[in-house]
Design an enzyme around this catalytic site. Structure first.
Site, PDB file in Angstrom:
ATOM      1  N   ASP A  91      22.772 -15.062  23.420  1.00 23.59           N
ATOM      2  CA  ASP A  91      23.453 -15.540  24.632  1.00 23.59           C
ATOM      3  C   ASP A  91      24.715 -14.724  24.911  1.00 23.59           C
ATOM      4  O   ASP A  91      25.650 -15.228  25.516  1.00 23.59           O
ATOM      5  CB  ASP A  91      23.783 -17.023  24.503  1.00 23.59           C
ATOM      6  CG  ASP A  91      24.706 -17.324  23.336  1.00 23.59           C
ATOM      7  OD1 ASP A  91      24.811 -16.492  22.423  1.00 23.59           O
ATOM      8  OD2 ASP A  91      25.342 -18.391  23.337  1.00 23.59           O
ATOM      9  N   GLU A  92      24.738 -13.464  24.480  1.00 25.05           N
ATOM     10  CA  GLU A  92      25.893 -12.597  24.681  1.00 25.05           C
ATOM     11  C   GLU A  92      25.598 -11.546  25.752  1.00 25.05           C
ATOM     12  O   GLU A  92      24.620 -10.804  25.650  1.00 25.05           O
ATOM     13  CB  GLU A  92      26.267 -11.882  23.378  1.00 25.05           C
ATOM     14  CG  GLU A  92      26.725 -12.822  22.293  1.00 25.05           C
ATOM     15  CD  GLU A  92      27.035 -12.093  21.001  1.00 25.05           C
ATOM     16  OE1 GLU A  92      27.833 -12.632  20.218  1.00 25.05           O
ATOM     17  OE2 GLU A  92      26.479 -11.000  20.772  1.00 25.05           O
TER      18      GLU A  92
END
Length: 197
Positions: free
Chosen positions: A75-76
């Site tokens: 989720d980066e």
């Protein structure tokens, strides 16, 4: 998500740095979704993937024509800004990222509100190589998360120094445990058969 990966992002960052003249600046905005694991754990990975694709779309819409958006892992996400006048432009962009991520996501009949945290590094102030700028933005991101998430923070040199101090302390403690160099001692007075500390 259809976004560039880490390798392609680093290549584009390297190219951007090599083309910057003495006046130009470059900013790296490292975006991480807050508590994203909860979505995967509660609604499943398909729901999580839907949110990731939508975040990728929203961040891409905010990017300027010379900017690069990439998904580094999980989720980066990261946004490379190459065309801005001053830090006010970077602040405005960081806030727009946070606001865009926080708009409700319609997933499987649920309206999910996801928040994001952003760490920011600026070339040349925070580093002159892609790895240094990513590391600085990541350190700033860590500080946002430690201070409550759902916000942004610029990198400061002391953040890196503090991270190195904690790493050194953790390393020394691990070695002390391995070598049985730690002992437990109680300090206090006995009161009615109990230890008062």
């Amino acid at each position: 998500t259809g976004l560039p990966n880490r390798l392609l992002f680093v290549d584009r960052l390297r190219r951007a740095l090599s083309s910057v003249d003495g006046e130009g600046r470059t900013a790296v905005l490292f975006l991480d979704l807050d508590h994203f694991k909860v979505i995967n754990d509660s609604l499943g990975h398909a729901a999580g993937d839907t949110v990731l694709r939508e975040v990728a779309r929203r961040v891409s819409v905010l990017a300027g024509p010379t900017d690069t958006v990439a998904r580094l892992s999980g989720d980066e996400f990261v946004l490379l800004m190459t065309d801005f006048d001053d830090t006010d432009d970077v602040i405005y962009c960081a806030q727009k990222l946070i606001d865009a991520v926080a708009e409700p996501h319609g997933v499987g009949g649920h309206d999910l509100v996801v928040t994001g945290s952003v760490g920011i590094s600026i070339y040349p102030r925070d580093g002159d190589a892609p790895g240094d700028l990513l590391k600085a933005a990541d350190a700033a991101l860590t500080h946002v998360k430690e201070s409550g998430r759902n916000g942004f923070r610029f990198f400061k040199g002391e953040m890196n120094a503090e991270a190195l101090r904690w790493l050194a302390l953790e390393t020394r403690l691990r070695r002390a445990i391995e070598r049985n160099e730690l002992a437990l001692h109680y300090h206090g007075d006995f009161v009615e058969g109990k230890v008062a500390v």
